[in-house]
Write a protein that holds these residues in place. Structure first.
Motif, PDB file in Angstrom:
ATOM      1  N   GLY A 231       0.913  -1.211   0.089  1.00  0.00           N
ATOM      2  CA  GLY A 231       0.017   0.060  -0.051  1.00  0.00           C
ATOM      3  C   GLY A 231       0.771   1.196  -0.056  1.00  0.00           C
ATOM      4  O   GLY A 231       0.715   2.493  -0.751  1.00  0.00           O
ATOM      5  N   ALA A 232       1.695   1.102   0.696  1.00  0.00           N
ATOM      6  CA  ALA A 232       2.703   2.521   0.788  1.00  0.00           C
ATOM      7  C   ALA A 232       3.464   2.771  -0.234  1.00  0.00           C
ATOM      8  O   ALA A 232       4.442   3.835  -0.323  1.00  0.00           O
ATOM      9  CB  ALA A 232       3.638   2.637   2.350  1.00  0.00           C
ATOM     10  N   SER A 233       3.484   1.898  -1.434  1.00  0.00           N
ATOM     11  CA  SER A 233       4.301   2.195  -2.644  1.00  0.00           C
ATOM     12  C   SER A 233       3.696   2.764  -3.578  1.00  0.00           C
ATOM     13  O   SER A 233       3.851   3.001  -4.802  1.00  0.00           O
ATOM     14  CB  SER A 233       5.007   0.804  -3.166  1.00  0.00           C
ATOM     15  N   LEU A 234       2.145   2.894  -3.286  1.00  0.00           N
ATOM     16  CA  LEU A 234       1.249   3.379  -4.398  1.00  0.00           C
ATOM     17  C   LEU A 234       1.478   5.144  -4.595  1.00  0.00           C
ATOM     18  O   LEU A 234       0.919   5.382  -5.784  1.00  0.00           O
ATOM     19  CB  LEU A 234      -0.318   3.161  -4.173  1.00  0.00           C
ATOM     20  N   ASP A 235       1.899   5.791  -3.613  1.00  0.00           N
ATOM     21  CA  ASP A 235       1.875   7.206  -3.612  1.00  0.00           C
ATOM     22  C   ASP A 235       3.285   7.674  -3.837  1.00  0.00           C
ATOM     23  O   ASP A 235       4.083   7.338  -2.949  1.00  0.00           O
ATOM     24  CB  ASP A 235       1.174   7.724  -2.337  1.00  0.00           C
ATOM     25  N   PRO A 236       3.556   8.267  -4.790  1.00  0.00           N
ATOM     26  CA  PRO A 236       4.947   8.758  -5.265  1.00  0.00           C
ATOM     27  C   PRO A 236       5.773   9.469  -4.331  1.00  0.00           C
ATOM     28  O   PRO A 236       6.825   8.845  -3.838  1.00  0.00           O
ATOM     29  CB  PRO A 236       4.911   9.606  -6.382  1.00  0.00           C
ATOM     30  N   GLU A 237       5.006  10.407  -3.717  1.00  0.00           N
ATOM     31  CA  GLU A 237       5.580  11.139  -2.439  1.00  0.00           C
ATOM     32  C   GLU A 237       5.980  10.189  -1.440  1.00  0.00           C
ATOM     33  O   GLU A 237       6.975  10.325  -0.779  1.00  0.00           O
ATOM     34  CB  GLU A 237       4.939  12.423  -2.037  1.00  0.00           C
ATOM     35  N   GLY A 238       4.956   9.630  -1.038  1.00  0.00           N
ATOM     36  CA  GLY A 238       5.133   8.606   0.188  1.00  0.00           C
ATOM     37  C   GLY A 238       5.964   7.627   0.059  1.00  0.00           C
ATOM     38  O   GLY A 238       6.981   7.226   1.008  1.00  0.00           O
ATOM     39  N   PHE A 239       6.139   6.843  -1.389  1.00  0.00           N
ATOM     40  CA  PHE A 239       7.363   5.855  -1.253  1.00  0.00           C
ATOM     41  C   PHE A 239       8.448   6.621  -1.339  1.00  0.00           C
ATOM     42  O   PHE A 239       9.463   5.994  -0.908  1.00  0.00           O
ATOM     43  CB  PHE A 239       6.804   5.024  -2.559  1.00  0.00           C
TER      44      PHE A 239
END
Ligand code: PGA
Length: 251
Positions: A231-239
């Motif tokens: 799940g945490a790899s789906l958002d570019p800023e978050g990943f």
């Protein structure tokens, strides 16, 4: 032994090609300054691999697939082979993910066949192992992950084990927000590393609700060499933020 660090994003069944393009537009500039010794992998759905390969060509981010067939070609409707993946620039392939074991008839035997084919075809297998909550409650965690790991690498020469990665993913921690305590994940991962000859230099990744907030507490453990992130790899800023926080302070 100095084991390389891998942060791999497993997108599962998320993102169209257009969404993939938008992700890489935002993600690639953010990870460009990350030290090169961190291996960054993104594994999109098959339908986005070609486009992702075009974005990643010439960058330091590696392309992963989420599964493959063990045969190189043939009458296997709906399947995708290692040579097809290689032709798109894929370098890593996730094998034996618990969702494929649970929903797509993946077994220890098919994982082993796929691992051997991936190695023979020059792909880096990321082999996922992990126990259910019932197995953990029954005290069967170590037995379960060791038998999955041994089965995955049956017949693989010891010298080739430095070319694979293992992801320890407790099934009860995947997508639940209930991550495994870092010390306990590290204990299981050290158990895997020490029980099987040849895993001294193999990256062992933690997976299961890894986020930018908890990644540092994992990668500082002695036997944790990165993460397999859903799940945490789906958002570019978050990943990108998660990867930044996995970089050892000394580098
Ligand atoms: P999660 O998934 O990070 O969303 O828990 C991890 C995985 O299944 O690889």
């Amino acid at each position: 032994m100095n084991v390389r660090t891998i942060l791999a994003g497993n997108w599962k069944m998320h993102k169209t090609a257009a969404e993939t393009a938008a992700f890489f537009d935002a993600f690639l500039p953010r990870v460009a300054p990350i030290p090169a010794e961190i291996e960054i992998v993104v594994a999109p759905a098959f339908t986005s691999l070609q486009l992702a390969g075009e974005f990643l060509s010439g960058t330091r981010v590696r392309l992963g697939a989420q599964t493959m067939h063990w045969e190189l070609q043939g009458a296997f409707t709906g399947e995708v082979s290692a040579p097809m993946l290689r032709a798109l620039g894929v370098s890593h392939v996730i094998l034996g993910h618990s969702e494929r074991r649970a929903y797509c008839d993946e077994t220890d035997r098919t994982v082993n066949l796929k691992v051997r084919t991936a190695l023979a075809q020059g792909l880096t297998p990321i082999v996922a192992v992990g126990e259910t909550l019932d197995e953990r409650r029954a005290g069967a965690t170590d037995e379960r992950v060791l038998s999955q790991t041994r089965a995955a690498f049956e017949g693989v020469p010891e010298a080739d084990l430095s070319k694979v990665a293992i992801a320890y993913e407790p099934i009860w921690a995947i997508g639940t927000g209930q991550s495994c305590e870092p010390d306990e994940a590290n204990r299981v991962m050290a158990t895997i590393r020490h029980a099987i000859d040849g895993l001294g230099g193999t990256p062992i990744l933690y997976g299961g609700s890894m986020t930018a907030s908890n990644v540092a507490s994992y990668v500082r453990c002695s036997d944790i060499n990165g993460g397999l992130v859903g799940g945490a790899s789906l958002d570019p800023e978050g990943f990108a933020a998660l990867i930044e926080r996995a970089v050892p302070v000394s580098s």
